[in-house]
Design a protein around this motif. Structure first.
Motif, PDB file in Angstrom:
ATOM      1  N   GLN A   3     -16.944   1.487   3.659  1.00 47.66           N
ATOM      2  CA  GLN A   3     -16.088   1.547   4.843  1.00 47.66           C
ATOM      3  C   GLN A   3     -15.743   2.989   5.179  1.00 47.66           C
ATOM      4  OE1 GLN A   3     -12.998  -1.440   5.323  1.00 47.66           O
ATOM      5  NE2 GLN A   3     -11.530   0.159   5.796  1.00 47.66           N
ATOM      6  N   TRP A   4     -15.740   3.281   6.454  1.00 48.79           N
ATOM      7  CA  TRP A   4     -15.399   4.615   6.931  1.00 48.79           C
ATOM      8  C   TRP A   4     -13.993   4.995   6.494  1.00 48.79           C
ATOM      9  CZ3 TRP A   4     -11.695   6.341  10.512  1.00 48.79           C
ATOM     10  CH2 TRP A   4     -11.899   7.625  11.041  1.00 48.79           C
ATOM     11  N   ASP A   5     -13.822   6.173   5.968  1.00 46.14           N
ATOM     12  CA  ASP A   5     -12.532   6.612   5.461  1.00 46.14           C
ATOM     13  C   ASP A   5     -12.116   7.893   6.179  1.00 46.14           C
ATOM     14  OD1 ASP A   5     -10.291   7.363   4.117  1.00 46.14           O
ATOM     15  OD2 ASP A   5     -11.162   7.321   2.127  1.00 46.14           O
ATOM     16  N   PRO A   6     -11.155   7.818   7.117  1.00 55.33           N
ATOM     17  CA  PRO A   6     -10.751   9.006   7.852  1.00 55.33           C
ATOM     18  C   PRO A   6     -10.097  10.048   6.973  1.00 55.33           C
ATOM     19  CG  PRO A   6      -9.268   7.168   8.301  1.00 55.33           C
ATOM     20  CD  PRO A   6     -10.412   6.622   7.524  1.00 55.33           C
ATOM     21  N   ALA A   7      -9.510   9.618   5.858  1.00 56.89           N
ATOM     22  CA  ALA A   7      -8.867  10.582   4.969  1.00 56.89           C
ATOM     23  C   ALA A   7      -9.899  11.527   4.364  1.00 56.89           C
ATOM     24  CB  ALA A   7      -8.105   9.842   3.864  1.00 56.89           C
ATOM     25  N   GLN A   8     -11.071  10.997   4.025  1.00 55.33           N
ATOM     26  CA  GLN A   8     -12.119  11.858   3.468  1.00 55.33           C
ATOM     27  C   GLN A   8     -12.591  12.863   4.512  1.00 55.33           C
ATOM     28  OE1 GLN A   8     -15.182   9.285   2.006  1.00 55.33           O
ATOM     29  NE2 GLN A   8     -13.972   8.551   0.273  1.00 55.33           N
ATOM     30  N   ARG A   9     -12.759  12.417   5.734  1.00 63.11           N
ATOM     31  CA  ARG A   9     -13.228  13.326   6.769  1.00 63.11           C
ATOM     32  C   ARG A   9     -12.218  14.437   7.018  1.00 63.11           C
ATOM     33  NH1 ARG A   9     -13.205  11.974  13.005  1.00 63.11           N
ATOM     34  NH2 ARG A   9     -11.041  12.490  12.518  1.00 63.11           N
ATOM     35  N   GLU A  12      -7.924  14.996   3.447  1.00 57.04           N
ATOM     36  CA  GLU A  12      -6.582  14.683   2.966  1.00 57.04           C
ATOM     37  C   GLU A  12      -6.651  13.593   1.912  1.00 57.04           C
ATOM     38  OE1 GLU A  12      -3.497  14.153   5.855  1.00 57.04           O
ATOM     39  OE2 GLU A  12      -4.658  15.165   7.395  1.00 57.04           O
ATOM     40  N   THR A  13      -5.554  13.428   1.193  1.00 55.35           N
ATOM     41  CA  THR A  13      -5.481  12.349   0.211  1.00 55.35           C
ATOM     42  C   THR A  13      -5.454  11.006   0.925  1.00 55.35           C
ATOM     43  OG1 THR A  13      -3.070  12.508   0.205  1.00 55.35           O
ATOM     44  CG2 THR A  13      -4.263  13.768  -1.463  1.00 55.35           C
ATOM     45  N   PRO A  14      -5.948   9.950   0.268  1.00 52.54           N
ATOM     46  CA  PRO A  14      -5.944   8.626   0.896  1.00 52.54           C
ATOM     47  C   PRO A  14      -4.526   8.160   1.219  1.00 52.54           C
ATOM     48  CG  PRO A  14      -7.378   8.654  -1.025  1.00 52.54           C
ATOM     49  CD  PRO A  14      -6.631   9.949  -1.033  1.00 52.54           C
ATOM     50  N   ILE A  15      -4.426   7.273   2.194  1.00 49.47           N
ATOM     51  CA  ILE A  15      -3.137   6.704   2.556  1.00 49.47           C
ATOM     52  C   ILE A  15      -2.580   5.900   1.388  1.00 49.47           C
ATOM     53  CG2 ILE A  15      -1.982   5.049   4.070  1.00 49.47           C
ATOM     54  CD1 ILE A  15      -2.691   7.603   5.477  1.00 49.47           C
ATOM     55  N   ASP A  16      -1.301   6.085   1.097  1.00 50.88           N
ATOM     56  CA  ASP A  16      -0.627   5.325   0.041  1.00 50.88           C
ATOM     57  C   ASP A  16      -0.143   3.998   0.645  1.00 50.88           C
ATOM     58  OD1 ASP A  16       0.922   4.273  -1.982  1.00 50.88           O
ATOM     59  OD2 ASP A  16       1.944   6.152  -2.458  1.00 50.88           O
ATOM     60  N   GLU A  17      -1.011   2.982   0.604  1.00 54.08           N
ATOM     61  CA  GLU A  17      -0.676   1.718   1.237  1.00 54.08           C
ATOM     62  C   GLU A  17       0.447   0.994   0.503  1.00 54.08           C
ATOM     63  OE1 GLU A  17      -3.934  -0.739   2.345  1.00 54.08           O
ATOM     64  OE2 GLU A  17      -5.200   0.960   2.884  1.00 54.08           O
ATOM     65  N   VAL A  18       0.560   1.184  -0.800  1.00 49.26           N
ATOM     66  CA  VAL A  18       1.652   0.569  -1.550  1.00 49.26           C
ATOM     67  C   VAL A  18       2.992   1.117  -1.061  1.00 49.26           C
ATOM     68  CG1 VAL A  18       2.723   0.324  -3.828  1.00 49.26           C
ATOM     69  CG2 VAL A  18       0.242   0.088  -3.575  1.00 49.26           C
ATOM     70  N   GLU A 176       3.483   6.122   6.960  1.00 50.04           N
ATOM     71  CA  GLU A 176       3.070   5.347   8.140  1.00 50.04           C
ATOM     72  C   GLU A 176       2.579   6.268   9.250  1.00 50.04           C
ATOM     73  OE1 GLU A 176       5.263   1.249   9.051  1.00 50.04           O
ATOM     74  OE2 GLU A 176       6.668   2.859   8.632  1.00 50.04           O
ATOM     75  N   LEU A 177       3.260   7.387   9.434  1.00 46.78           N
ATOM     76  CA  LEU A 177       2.841   8.334  10.472  1.00 46.78           C
ATOM     77  C   LEU A 177       1.461   8.895  10.168  1.00 46.78           C
ATOM     78  CD1 LEU A 177       6.216  10.223  11.103  1.00 46.78           C
ATOM     79  CD2 LEU A 177       5.142   8.477  12.530  1.00 46.78           C
ATOM     80  N   ARG A 178       1.178   9.143   8.886  1.00 47.14           N
ATOM     81  CA  ARG A 178      -0.172   9.580   8.514  1.00 47.14           C
ATOM     82  C   ARG A 178      -1.203   8.507   8.861  1.00 47.14           C
ATOM     83  NH1 ARG A 178      -1.299  10.366   2.963  1.00 47.14           N
ATOM     84  NH2 ARG A 178      -3.112  11.555   3.656  1.00 47.14           N
ATOM     85  N   ALA A 179      -0.848   7.253   8.569  1.00 52.71           N
ATOM     86  CA  ALA A 179      -1.770   6.152   8.852  1.00 52.71           C
ATOM     87  C   ALA A 179      -2.022   6.034  10.346  1.00 52.71           C
ATOM     88  CB  ALA A 179      -1.209   4.850   8.287  1.00 52.71           C
ATOM     89  N   ALA A 183      -5.558   6.217  12.347  1.00 48.34           N
ATOM     90  CA  ALA A 183      -5.986   5.167  13.270  1.00 48.34           C
ATOM     91  C   ALA A 183      -6.351   5.764  14.628  1.00 48.34           C
ATOM     92  CB  ALA A 183      -4.883   4.126  13.417  1.00 48.34           C
ATOM     93  N   LYS A 184      -5.556   6.751  15.076  1.00 53.12           N
ATOM     94  CA  LYS A 184      -5.845   7.439  16.339  1.00 53.12           C
ATOM     95  C   LYS A 184      -7.199   8.140  16.267  1.00 53.12           C
ATOM     96  CE  LYS A 184      -4.080  11.425  16.854  1.00 53.12           C
ATOM     97  NZ  LYS A 184      -5.366  12.208  16.877  1.00 53.12           N
ATOM     98  N   ASP A 185      -7.478   8.779  15.129  1.00 53.60           N
ATOM     99  CA  ASP A 185      -8.763   9.459  14.976  1.00 53.60           C
ATOM    100  C   ASP A 185      -9.919   8.470  15.020  1.00 53.60           C
ATOM    101  OD1 ASP A 185      -7.471  11.857  14.785  1.00 53.60           O
ATOM    102  OD2 ASP A 185      -7.569  11.987  12.588  1.00 53.60           O
ATOM    103  N   ALA A 186      -9.740   7.311  14.401  1.00 49.80           N
ATOM    104  CA  ALA A 186     -10.790   6.292  14.418  1.00 49.80           C
ATOM    105  C   ALA A 186     -11.073   5.834  15.839  1.00 49.80           C
ATOM    106  CB  ALA A 186     -10.382   5.109  13.548  1.00 49.80           C
ATOM    107  N   CYS A 187     -10.019   5.652  16.621  1.00 45.07           N
ATOM    108  CA  CYS A 187     -10.184   5.242  18.015  1.00 45.07           C
ATOM    109  C   CYS A 187     -10.880   6.329  18.825  1.00 45.07           C
ATOM    110  CB  CYS A 187      -8.818   4.913  18.605  1.00 45.07           C
ATOM    111  SG  CYS A 187      -8.867   4.399  20.329  1.00 45.07           S
ATOM    112  N   SER A 188     -10.458   7.569  18.626  1.00 42.62           N
ATOM    113  CA  SER A 188     -11.058   8.681  19.361  1.00 42.62           C
ATOM    114  C   SER A 188     -12.536   8.823  19.032  1.00 42.62           C
ATOM    115  CB  SER A 188     -10.314   9.983  19.037  1.00 42.62           C
ATOM    116  OG  SER A 188      -8.966   9.912  19.473  1.00 42.62           O
TER     117      SER A 188
END
Length: 234
Positions: A3-9, A12-18, A176-179, A183-188
Motif C-alpha cells: 500500500q502506498w505510504d505518504p509518510a515514506q514519501r 516522516e515517521t508513520p502516523i501513530d494510529e493508536v 490527526e493533523l498530520r494524517a 490524506a491531502k497529499d494522496a488526493c493531490s
C-alpha cells in the motif's frame, strides 16, 4: 502490492494510529459526560471509524443497518460486527468486546423486522442498565422508528447523538493533523495522475475512473460523489 505510504514519501515517521484512536475515544467520552448520557450507539460508518478505528463496507452500511457499536460513558466499547467479519476488529485496542450484530432492517428481517428490533433493543437496554449507573439516557447518531419504539418499551430514552459526535470531532490532535496532511497529499497526487492521463476524446467517466484507481492505490476507501465535467459542460 504494498500500500502506498505518504509518510515514506515525505520522509516522516508513520502516523501513530493508536494515538489517534486514543484521542478520539477520549473526545467522545468527554462529550458523553457533558451530555449526562449512559452511553452512545453509533451506526454511521464514519462515526464508527472515528470512535473505534474499525471499517467494513462503509458504503453498504451507510444505507443498511447491519453493524453498530455501544460506547458506555463509564464502561466498555462493545462492537457489534457482521458474523464473518470479527477478524477486522480483533486487533483494535479501542474495542473491549465483540458481539454479533443483529439487524432489524427490512432488507434483512422482512416480516420479522419488528421482533428483531425488540431483540436488538433488549440487548442494548441490558448494556445501558449494566453500565449506566441508573441513567436511562442513550445517545444515538441515527435511528429509525422501529428502534426508537423498541427502546421505549425498555424504558430507554433515546437522544440525538449527532451533535455529540460533531463536537467531539471539532478538536483535532497533532497526530490527526498530520494524517489530514497525508490524506491531502494522496488526493493531490491522484489528481495529478488524472491530469497526466487526460487526453482529447476521453470520456468523463473514463477520467473519473483514473481518479478512483489512483485514490484506491493510495489507501483511499471510496469516493462520495461523481464530480467531473469538462469542456462546455463545465
Amino acid at each position: 502490492m504494498t500500500q502506498w505510504d505518504p509518510a515514506q514519501r515525505a520522509g516522516e515517521t508513520p502516523i501513530d494510529e493508536v494515538a489517534i484512536r486514543r484521542h478520539r475515544l477520549e473526545r467522545i467520552r468527554g462529550q458523553l459526560a457533558a451530555w449526562d448520557v449512559a452511553g452512545l450507539v453509533l451506526f454511521d460508518p464514519i462515526n464508527l471509524r472515528y470512535a473505534t478505528g474499525s471499517r467494513n463496507m462503509q458504503v453498504w452500511t451507510m444505507h443498511n443497518v447491519c453493524r453498530y457499536a455501544f460506547i458506555a460513558s463509564d464502561g466498555p466499547v462493545v462492537m457489534f460486527e457482521l458474523a464473518n467479519c470479527f477478524h477486522l476488529c480483533r486487533d483494535l485496542e479501542t474495542i473491549d468486546e465483540l458481539r454479533r450484530a443483529l439487524s432489524w432492517d427490512y432488507l434483512v428481517g422482512g416480516a420479522r423486522s419488528a421482533d428483531l428490533a425488540r431483540q436488538w433493543a433488549g440487548e442494548i437496554a441490558e448494556l445501558v442498565r449494566r453500565h449506566g449507573g441508573g441513567n436511562n439516557r442513550l445517545a444515538m447518531d441515527r435511528a429509525d422508528l422501529l428502534a426508537i419504539k423498541a427502546l421505549g418499551r425498555e424504558n430507554i430514552l433515546p437522544l440525538d447523538g449527532k451533535e455529540i459526535m460533531e463536537k467531539a470531532r471539532a478538536i483535532k490532535s497533532r497526530e490527526e493533523l498530520r494524517a489530514l496532511r497525508f490524506a491531502k497529499d494522496a488526493c493531490s497526487d491522484a489528481i495529478a495522475a488524472l491530469k497526466r492521463e487526460a487526453a482529447p476524446g476521453m470520456r468523463e467517466s473514463e477520467a473519473l475512473a483514473v481518479l478512483a484507481r489512483e485514490n484506491v492505490a493510495r489507501g483511499g476507501e471510496y469516493m462520495e460523489t461523481r464530480l467531473l465535467t469538462s469542456g462546455p459542460r463545465t
